[in-house]
Design a protein around this motif. Structure first.
Motif, PDB file in Angstrom:
ATOM      1  N   MET A   1       0.827  -1.184   0.000  1.00 20.37           N
ATOM      2  CA  MET A   1       0.000   0.000   0.000  1.00 20.37           C
ATOM      3  C   MET A   1       0.872   1.250   0.000  1.00 20.37           C
ATOM      4  O   MET A   1       0.603   2.181  -0.740  1.00 20.37           O
ATOM      5  CB  MET A   1      -0.907  -0.066   1.226  1.00 20.37           C
ATOM      6  N   LYS A   2       1.903   1.235   0.833  1.00 19.68           N
ATOM      7  CA  LYS A   2       2.793   2.386   0.888  1.00 19.68           C
ATOM      8  C   LYS A   2       3.557   2.530  -0.415  1.00 19.68           C
ATOM      9  O   LYS A   2       3.750   3.651  -0.911  1.00 19.68           O
ATOM     10  CB  LYS A   2       3.771   2.248   2.055  1.00 19.68           C
ATOM     11  N   ASN A   3       3.976   1.404  -0.982  1.00 15.56           N
ATOM     12  CA  ASN A   3       4.734   1.458  -2.234  1.00 15.56           C
ATOM     13  C   ASN A   3       3.880   2.003  -3.370  1.00 15.56           C
ATOM     14  O   ASN A   3       4.377   2.736  -4.224  1.00 15.56           O
ATOM     15  CB  ASN A   3       5.275   0.074  -2.589  1.00 15.56           C
ATOM     16  N   ALA A   4       2.609   1.651  -3.391  1.00 12.04           N
ATOM     17  CA  ALA A   4       1.711   2.182  -4.420  1.00 12.04           C
ATOM     18  C   ALA A   4       1.550   3.688  -4.265  1.00 12.04           C
ATOM     19  O   ALA A   4       1.511   4.427  -5.259  1.00 12.04           O
ATOM     20  CB  ALA A   4       0.361   1.486  -4.341  1.00 12.04           C
ATOM     21  N   PHE A   5       1.500   4.153  -3.032  1.00  9.69           N
ATOM     22  CA  PHE A   5       1.408   5.600  -2.774  1.00  9.69           C
ATOM     23  C   PHE A   5       2.665   6.308  -3.256  1.00  9.69           C
ATOM     24  O   PHE A   5       2.587   7.369  -3.872  1.00  9.69           O
ATOM     25  CB  PHE A   5       1.187   5.843  -1.276  1.00  9.69           C
ATOM     26  N   ILE A   6       3.818   5.721  -2.974  1.00 10.92           N
ATOM     27  CA  ILE A   6       5.089   6.322  -3.404  1.00 10.92           C
ATOM     28  C   ILE A   6       5.148   6.367  -4.934  1.00 10.92           C
ATOM     29  O   ILE A   6       5.553   7.372  -5.527  1.00 10.92           O
ATOM     30  CB  ILE A   6       6.278   5.535  -2.831  1.00 10.92           C
ATOM     31  N   ALA A   7       4.734   5.277  -5.596  1.00  2.33           N
ATOM     32  CA  ALA A   7       4.757   5.237  -7.058  1.00  2.33           C
ATOM     33  C   ALA A   7       3.823   6.284  -7.649  1.00  2.33           C
ATOM     34  O   ALA A   7       4.121   6.876  -8.694  1.00  2.33           O
ATOM     35  CB  ALA A   7       4.365   3.845  -7.541  1.00  2.33           C
ATOM     36  N   LEU A   8       2.713   6.546  -6.990  1.00  4.53           N
ATOM     37  CA  LEU A   8       1.753   7.527  -7.480  1.00  4.53           C
ATOM     38  C   LEU A   8       2.286   8.951  -7.352  1.00  4.53           C
ATOM     39  O   LEU A   8       2.044   9.783  -8.229  1.00  4.53           O
ATOM     40  CB  LEU A   8       0.439   7.370  -6.701  1.00  4.53           C
ATOM     41  N   HIS A   9       3.034   9.227  -6.282  1.00  5.74           N
ATOM     42  CA  HIS A   9       3.481  10.600  -6.015  1.00  5.74           C
ATOM     43  C   HIS A   9       4.967  10.838  -6.274  1.00  5.74           C
ATOM     44  O   HIS A   9       5.487  11.891  -5.911  1.00  5.74           O
ATOM     45  CB  HIS A   9       3.161  10.981  -4.568  1.00  5.74           C
ATOM     46  N   ARG A  10       5.665   9.921  -6.893  1.00  7.64           N
ATOM     47  CA  ARG A  10       7.113  10.095  -7.064  1.00  7.64           C
ATOM     48  C   ARG A  10       7.457  11.151  -8.108  1.00  7.64           C
ATOM     49  O   ARG A  10       8.583  11.631  -8.134  1.00  7.64           O
ATOM     50  CB  ARG A  10       7.781   8.772  -7.395  1.00  7.64           C
ATOM     51  N   LEU A  11       6.520  11.537  -8.948  1.00 12.09           N
ATOM     52  CA  LEU A  11       6.788  12.614  -9.904  1.00 12.09           C
ATOM     53  C   LEU A  11       6.685  13.986  -9.231  1.00 12.09           C
ATOM     54  O   LEU A  11       7.310  14.943  -9.667  1.00 12.09           O
ATOM     55  CB  LEU A  11       5.831  12.525 -11.087  1.00 12.09           C
TER      56      LEU A  11
END
Length: 155
Positions: A1-11
Motif C-alpha cells: 500500500m505504501k509502495n503504491a502511494f510512493i509510485a503515485l506521487h514520485r513525480l
C-alpha cells in the motif's frame, strides 16, 4: 500500500523524502517496482487450479492427489503449501461412505436372485446359509441394530 502511494506521487516529490516520511527503505520500493506481486500472489492462481482439479475429481481428492495433479500441470510447489492452501480454500477429501461418484456416475449395482424365495426350511445340512448385512449403509430407512442370524442344519 505504501509502495503504491510512493509510485503515485514520485513525480511530485523525491522518492527518498516520501520513503523517509513513510518509514520505508528506498531499496524496498525499487524492488517492489520490479516485481509488484509478492511470491504468495501465485497462491490465488494455484488455488484456482486446485479447485478445478477437485471439482473434476468429483470433490474426492485431498491435498496429496491435488499436489500430484499440480505437478502434472508443470507447477512447482511443496505438499505442505498445497495442504495450507486447500485448508484455507475449504477443499477437503471425501472419505468413506460419503464418497460420491464422479461426474459420469457410478456403475449400477448387481442384483442377485433370491434363490431361497423365503423358504428357510431346508432338507439337508449345508444347503442354505444366511447372514446379516444390516451393518452395511444404504440410502433406505434408519440404521437398525444388527440381529444374529444363524443356519440350523436339518438333521
Amino acid at each position: 500500500m505504501k509502495n503504491a502511494f510512493i509510485a503515485l506521487h514520485r513525480l511530485s516529490f523525491s522518492v527518498r523524502t516520501i520513503c523517509r516520511l513513510l518509514h520505508v527503505h528506498p531499496s524496498g520500493f525499487y524492488a517492489w517496482l520490479k516485481n509488484p506481486l509478492s511470491k504468495r500472489a501465485s497462491d490465488i492462481r494455484q488455488t484456482d487450479l486446485f479447485f478445478q482439479a477437485w471439482q473434476e475429481s468429483g470433490k474426492v481428492y485431498g491435498y496429496s492427489k491435488l499436489h500430484d495433479d499440480l505437478l502434472d500441470q508443470g507447477e512447482m510447489c511443496c505438499p505442505n503449501r498445497v495442504a495450507r492452501l486447500t485448508r484455507l480454500a475449504g477443499i477437503k477429501a471425501e472419505i468413506g461412505y460419503k464418497r460420491r461418484p464422479g461426474k459420469y456416475g457410478g456403475r449400477p449395482s448387481v442384483v442377485v436372485d433370491n434363490t431361497l424365495d423365503r423358504q428357510f426350511d431346508v432338507e439337508a445340512a449345508d444347503k442354505a446359509w444366511v447372514t446379516d448385512i444390516t451393518y452395511i449403509r444404504t440410502c433406505e430407512g434408519l440404521p437398525t441394530l444388527p440381529s444374529l442370524s444363524i443356519s440350523i442344519p436339518a438333521g
